[in-house]
Design a protein around this motif. Structure first.
Motif, PDB file in Angstrom:
ATOM      1  N   GLU A 144       0.831  -1.202   0.000  1.00 32.89           N
ATOM      2  CA  GLU A 144       0.000   0.000   0.000  1.00 32.89           C
ATOM      3  C   GLU A 144       0.871   1.260   0.000  1.00 32.89           C
ATOM      4  N   LEU A 145       1.973   1.238   0.743  1.00 36.59           N
ATOM      5  CA  LEU A 145       2.877   2.384   0.764  1.00 36.59           C
ATOM      6  C   LEU A 145       3.517   2.600  -0.603  1.00 36.59           C
ATOM      7  N   SER A 146       3.908   1.523  -1.262  1.00 37.24           N
ATOM      8  CA  SER A 146       4.516   1.636  -2.602  1.00 37.24           C
ATOM      9  C   SER A 146       3.529   2.222  -3.590  1.00 37.24           C
ATOM     10  N   LEU A 147       2.257   1.835  -3.525  1.00 35.42           N
ATOM     11  CA  LEU A 147       1.242   2.346  -4.440  1.00 35.42           C
ATOM     12  C   LEU A 147       1.019   3.841  -4.225  1.00 35.42           C
ATOM     13  N   GLN A 148       0.940   4.268  -2.987  1.00 32.68           N
ATOM     14  CA  GLN A 148       0.699   5.678  -2.704  1.00 32.68           C
ATOM     15  C   GLN A 148       1.888   6.530  -3.116  1.00 32.68           C
ATOM     16  N   THR A 149       3.105   6.063  -2.848  1.00 30.92           N
ATOM     17  CA  THR A 149       4.311   6.812  -3.228  1.00 30.92           C
ATOM     18  C   THR A 149       4.375   7.001  -4.738  1.00 30.92           C
ATOM     19  N   TYR A 150       4.083   5.930  -5.487  1.00 28.54           N
ATOM     20  CA  TYR A 150       4.122   6.006  -6.950  1.00 28.54           C
ATOM     21  C   TYR A 150       3.061   6.973  -7.465  1.00 28.54           C
ATOM     22  N   ARG A 151       1.861   6.961  -6.904  1.00 30.25           N
ATOM     23  CA  ARG A 151       0.790   7.852  -7.338  1.00 30.25           C
ATOM     24  C   ARG A 151       1.187   9.315  -7.147  1.00 30.25           C
ATOM     25  N   GLU A 152       1.794   9.629  -5.970  1.00 26.87           N
ATOM     26  CA  GLU A 152       2.191  11.006  -5.696  1.00 26.87           C
ATOM     27  C   GLU A 152       3.367  11.440  -6.565  1.00 26.87           C
ATOM     28  N   ALA A 153       4.317  10.516  -6.824  1.00 29.56           N
ATOM     29  CA  ALA A 153       5.501  10.876  -7.613  1.00 29.56           C
ATOM     30  C   ALA A 153       5.128  11.192  -9.057  1.00 29.56           C
ATOM     31  N   GLN A 173       0.454   3.349 -16.525  1.00 34.21           N
ATOM     32  CA  GLN A 173      -0.730   2.552 -16.208  1.00 34.21           C
ATOM     33  C   GLN A 173      -0.353   1.122 -15.816  1.00 34.21           C
ATOM     34  N   ASN A 174       0.596   0.516 -16.551  1.00 31.51           N
ATOM     35  CA  ASN A 174       1.018  -0.855 -16.244  1.00 31.51           C
ATOM     36  C   ASN A 174       1.634  -0.937 -14.850  1.00 31.51           C
ATOM     37  N   LYS A 175       2.489  -0.003 -14.554  1.00 28.61           N
ATOM     38  CA  LYS A 175       3.117  -0.005 -13.232  1.00 28.61           C
ATOM     39  C   LYS A 175       2.065   0.215 -12.142  1.00 28.61           C
ATOM     40  N   PHE A 176       1.147   1.138 -12.397  1.00 28.40           N
ATOM     41  CA  PHE A 176       0.093   1.423 -11.432  1.00 28.40           C
ATOM     42  C   PHE A 176      -0.799   0.189 -11.221  1.00 28.40           C
ATOM     43  N   SER A 177      -1.138  -0.508 -12.327  1.00 27.78           N
ATOM     44  CA  SER A 177      -1.965  -1.715 -12.221  1.00 27.78           C
ATOM     45  C   SER A 177      -1.241  -2.809 -11.461  1.00 27.78           C
ATOM     46  N   GLN A 178       0.075  -2.943 -11.714  1.00 25.88           N
ATOM     47  CA  GLN A 178       0.867  -3.953 -11.006  1.00 25.88           C
ATOM     48  C   GLN A 178       0.845  -3.705  -9.507  1.00 25.88           C
ATOM     49  N   THR A 181      -1.377  -1.996  -7.870  1.00 31.33           N
ATOM     50  CA  THR A 181      -2.743  -2.163  -7.383  1.00 31.33           C
ATOM     51  C   THR A 181      -3.073  -3.640  -7.177  1.00 31.33           C
ATOM     52  N   ARG A 182      -2.675  -4.489  -8.156  1.00 36.45           N
ATOM     53  CA  ARG A 182      -2.927  -5.931  -8.022  1.00 36.45           C
ATOM     54  C   ARG A 182      -2.220  -6.507  -6.802  1.00 36.45           C
ATOM     55  N   GLU A 183      -0.993  -6.052  -6.580  1.00 34.43           N
ATOM     56  CA  GLU A 183      -0.249  -6.555  -5.433  1.00 34.43           C
ATOM     57  C   GLU A 183      -0.958  -6.193  -4.129  1.00 34.43           C
ATOM     58  N   VAL A 184      -1.491  -4.970  -4.040  1.00 32.36           N
ATOM     59  CA  VAL A 184      -2.234  -4.564  -2.838  1.00 32.36           C
ATOM     60  C   VAL A 184      -3.480  -5.424  -2.678  1.00 32.36           C
ATOM     61  N   ASP A 185      -4.244  -5.617  -3.793  1.00 32.74           N
ATOM     62  CA  ASP A 185      -5.473  -6.407  -3.720  1.00 32.74           C
ATOM     63  C   ASP A 185      -5.195  -7.852  -3.332  1.00 32.74           C
ATOM     64  N   THR A 186      -4.122  -8.423  -3.901  1.00 39.06           N
ATOM     65  CA  THR A 186      -3.783  -9.817  -3.589  1.00 39.06           C
ATOM     66  C   THR A 186      -3.405  -9.974  -2.123  1.00 39.06           C
ATOM     67  N   ASN A 187      -2.552  -9.096  -1.644  1.00 39.27           N
ATOM     68  CA  ASN A 187      -2.137  -9.183  -0.247  1.00 39.27           C
ATOM     69  C   ASN A 187      -3.323  -8.983   0.706  1.00 39.27           C
ATOM     70  N   LYS A 188      -4.226  -8.094   0.306  1.00 39.81           N
ATOM     71  CA  LYS A 188      -5.397  -7.845   1.148  1.00 39.81           C
ATOM     72  C   LYS A 188      -6.303  -9.075   1.190  1.00 39.81           C
ATOM     73  N   GLU A 189      -6.487  -9.729   0.006  1.00 44.41           N
ATOM     74  CA  GLU A 189      -7.333 -10.922  -0.050  1.00 44.41           C
ATOM     75  C   GLU A 189      -6.724 -12.067   0.754  1.00 44.41           C
TER      76      GLU A 189
END
Length: 719
Positions: free
Chosen positions: A218-227, A375-380, A382-390
């Motif tokens: 989740e931290l990696s996703l947020q950092t990438y979105r802001e950068a 988009q590909n990096k963002f989707s990757q 996002t999937r990692e966050v969703d998988t870990n959450k599931e």
């Protein structure tokens, strides 16, 4: 009526074909039976040397357990806690190598005699040692033998499984079958105890690890979105994609227009200064203004032509119209140049438009690729966050379920339905079945080999092969002689009745051939030695002598057999002596007192028989004999062995070609007939000798089985 005849003909052919297939089996029936009995006897002896095998079977129930107070939320909606795959896994567990080792160690089977002896008993010391291993066999070998004899079979449609074990000892088979079930029960208890202690701790450890992974992702996703300043990446990519599609379409249209104008521009440059050729160009001639001027020009020219018919060249009206025409032509010329200038400007404008559109397209492509990577990096991420959450949620649910299960024992309940008992009878070897199968299989294989051998032989041993033989006429089919040795000693011409009747059939074919007169001088030859030409020649001469005066000449000086067959001295004077002029005719010819048959044997074998047969004296002797005898039969050497038969064939009226039905190859027959045809030999036809499979005459045995009812008539006096 014709259909009925066709059906009868087909039925007859089928009967003949079946009989030709079964005849080799019948003729070799004693050999087949002896071979079968020997093989069956050997199989029976082998069976007596085998140890008896016993099988004991125990039945277990491996079912699903559903206590109402221990079900989880998910299990409440399932039919059972254990799926079919899980139950199948238990069956495979019973068959596994590890499970087999447990049973072996519990029963201490490593040093048992069962796993250190062969399959043969002590009746034969040599075989008893076969299969015996070392005094201390390895656990791997013991396990392999154990698994081969153990059978785990689920009963279809039930929760039951059969555990069977085959052993040379009835007691051991019962003991092992029961121990397998007991060991499985112990194994289930061990599995549950170990699982009960470790499952909860393992789930806690996994949840802790998954919580850390979820936070990091989740931290990696947020950092990438802001950068990257990403707000709605999917919407932006969609807009850029639409723009890219529009620019691509616009570029293609501009390029097509530029290509069309480029052709017109090239034509204009090519005809620059030539107003007439420029006017003929399609892009210029089809211009609306120019077409209007051309129509006005045609009207003025038509008016000018009409005035020329009525007035002179200096008439005011004609001069006025001419001036108008010149003015119009100048306007047309000016209009052409204007159109040319317009096309050139339009072409340059189209080229600039294409270049500009391509530049914008390249910029759009770069933007799209950059956004796609984002988009590909963002989707990757996002999937990692969703998988870990599931995963985290699933493990959390499993941990709560494990706590709620309490003292639940297992997903399976296992119990004995029937324990194995000591078997009273052996299951192997089944001696009666094996001996019967060996007997039937031996007969079937032997018969098949004989039939295939007969069908694949390239000889004339069947009616089907005779029907397909077109190189010469088939005169007769002679069966194999079955006269006893005692009868042959008493009578040189002794044969069985079927052979005698076949010879008479051959005689009839020679005498009553409708195409030509009966041959007086007949040569009998074959492809290779031992085809029976001497026997056929002797009996054919004997058959002709029943009606007329016959001379049999043995021209095979290399391997004479007629004198030997008639119990005469093989070195007595004969044909070679006559040709060498060492003896007189009356000294060489043997006269049969019973019939009108004279025999001229080959005599002493010369060094070069071909030279003797090539003499003019031999031809003269044949002609002289023809004045005293009604029929002359000459036995010649085989065609493939020497050239004697080819020489003799020029001196006779007919050549009969003898073929061994079971030995002579088609190629040998064909090549022999070709050699005779090359010298224009009068080939009468082919006689099949020693036939065993072809039904020569169905009526011979019926009317001539008993030789005692045949009355021998007195021989005619020699004339």
């Amino acid at each position: 009526m014709k259909t009925l005849e066709d059906k009868n003909f087909i039925s007859i052919n089928e009967d003949v074909a079946l009989k030709e297939i079964l005849t080799p089996l019948w003729s070799r029936r004693w050999k087949i039976l002896c071979f079968t009995l020997v093989v069956t006897f050997l199989a029976a002896i082998y069976l007596t040397l085998l140890k008896p095998s016993y099988s004991a079977t125990a039945i277990l129930q491996i079912g699903t357990n559903k206590p109402a107070n221990t079900l989880s939320i998910n299990d409440a909606f399932n039919e059972s806690n254990a799926t079919k795959e899980q139950i199948q896994t238990q069956f495979e567990l019973l068959r596994s190598r590890k499970f087999a080792e447990r049973v072996i160690f519990q029963l201490n089977l490593v040093h048992h005699e069962e796993f250190n002896s062969g399959k043969y008993n002590d009746k034969l010391a040599i075989l008893a040692q076969v299969g015996q291993g070392q005094s201390n066999p390895s656990i791997s070998d013991v396990v392999s033998q154990f698994q081969k004899k153990l059978t785990i079979v689920p009963i279809a449609g039930t929760e039951l499984v059969k555990i069977s074990y085959v052993s040379f000892s009835a007691q051991l088979s019962q003991k092992i079958a029961n121990q397998v079930g007991i060991t499985y029960l112990q194994y289930q208890d061990e599995i549950h105890s170990a699982s009960k202690e470790t499952t909860s701790q393992w789930l806690v450890d996994q949840l802790e690890e998954l919580g850390k992974k979820l936070q990091i992702s989740e931290l990696s996703l947020q950092t990438y979105r802001e950068a990257e300043g990403i707000v709605d990446i999917h919407g932006v990519v969609g807009l850029v994609g639409s723009q890219l599609t529009e620019l691509t379409s616009e570029t293609l249209k501009a390029a097509k227009l530029a290509d069309d104008l480029a052709i017109s521009y090239q034509d204009i440059q090519k005809y620059a200064g030539d107003i007439e050729k420029l006017s003929d160009l399609h892009e210029i001639s089809s211009h609306a203004t120019l077409m209007q001027l051309r129509r006005e020009e045609e009207k003025i020219e038509r008016k000018m032509f009409e005035l020329s018919q009525r007035y002179g060249p200096k008439h005011p009206k004609k001069i006025a119209v001419n001036a108008e025409l010149i003015s119009l032509q100048k306007r047309i010329t000016q209009q052409v140049y204007d159109i040319v200038t317009s096309i050139e400007k339009e072409y340059f404008s189209a080229v600039e438009r294409v270049n500009g559109t391509k530049q914008r397209l390249e910029i759009a492509k770069k933007d799209y690729l950059r956004l796609s990577r984002l988009q590909n990096k963002f989707s990757q991420l996002t999937r990692e966050v969703d998988t870990n959450k599931e995963l985290y949620n699933n493990y959390l649910v499993r941990l709560k379920e494990a706590d709620a299960m309490g003292n639940y024992n297992s997903n399976f309940y296992v119990r004995f339905i029937d324990k194995a008992t000591i078997p009273k009878s052996q299951i192997a070897p089944n001696k009666i079945l094996i001996i019967a199968f060996t007997f039937v299989l031996s007969i079937a294989l032997t018969s098949l080999i004989i039939i295939m051998r007969e069908l694949l032989m390239d000889t004339l041993n069947s009616r089907r092969k005779l029907d397909n033989f077109n190189e010469a006429q088939i005169l007769a089919v002679l069966p194999k002689i079955k006269a006893s040795s005692r009868e042959r000693q008493e009578d040189t011409y002794s044969t069985d009745n079927r052979f005698t009747e076949a010879i008479r059939t051959l005689r009839t074919a020679l005498l009553f051939n409708s195409e030509k007169t009966a041959p007086k001088i007949i040569a009998i030859t074959s492809s290779v030695p031992n085809e029976g030409k001497s026997t056929v020649a002797l009996h054919l001469a004997r058959s002709f002598s029943e009606m007329e005066k016959v001379l049999l000449i043995e021209a095979d000086m290399r391997h004479p057999t007629i004198a030997k067959n008639m119990n005469l001295n093989e070195h007595r004077p004969g044909l070679s002596n006559l040709l060498a002029k060492t003896h007189q005719i009356n000294e060489c010819i043997i006269r049969d007192k019973n019939v009108k048959l004279d025999i001229l044997t080959s005599g002493v074998t010369p060094a070069n028989p071909l030279a003797f047969l090539s003499m003019k004296r031999f031809n003269m002797l044949i002609k002289v004999f023809g004045n005293f005898y009604d029929r002359i039969i000459i036995e010649t050497p085989p065609v493939h062995a020497v050239s004697d038969a080819v020489i003799i064939s020029k001196l006779v009226d007919s050549v009969i070609y003898i073929v061994h039905g079971n030995k002579t190859k088609r190629e040998q027959i064909s090549s022999g007939l070709r050699m005779l045809k090359q010298v224009n030999a009068p080939i009468e036809g082919v006689v099949i000798n020693h036939s065993e499979n072809i039904d020569t005459d169905k009526y011979h045995n019926k009317y001539y089985n008993d030789r005692n009812n045949i009355i021998k008539l007195a021989a005619r006096k020699r004339g």
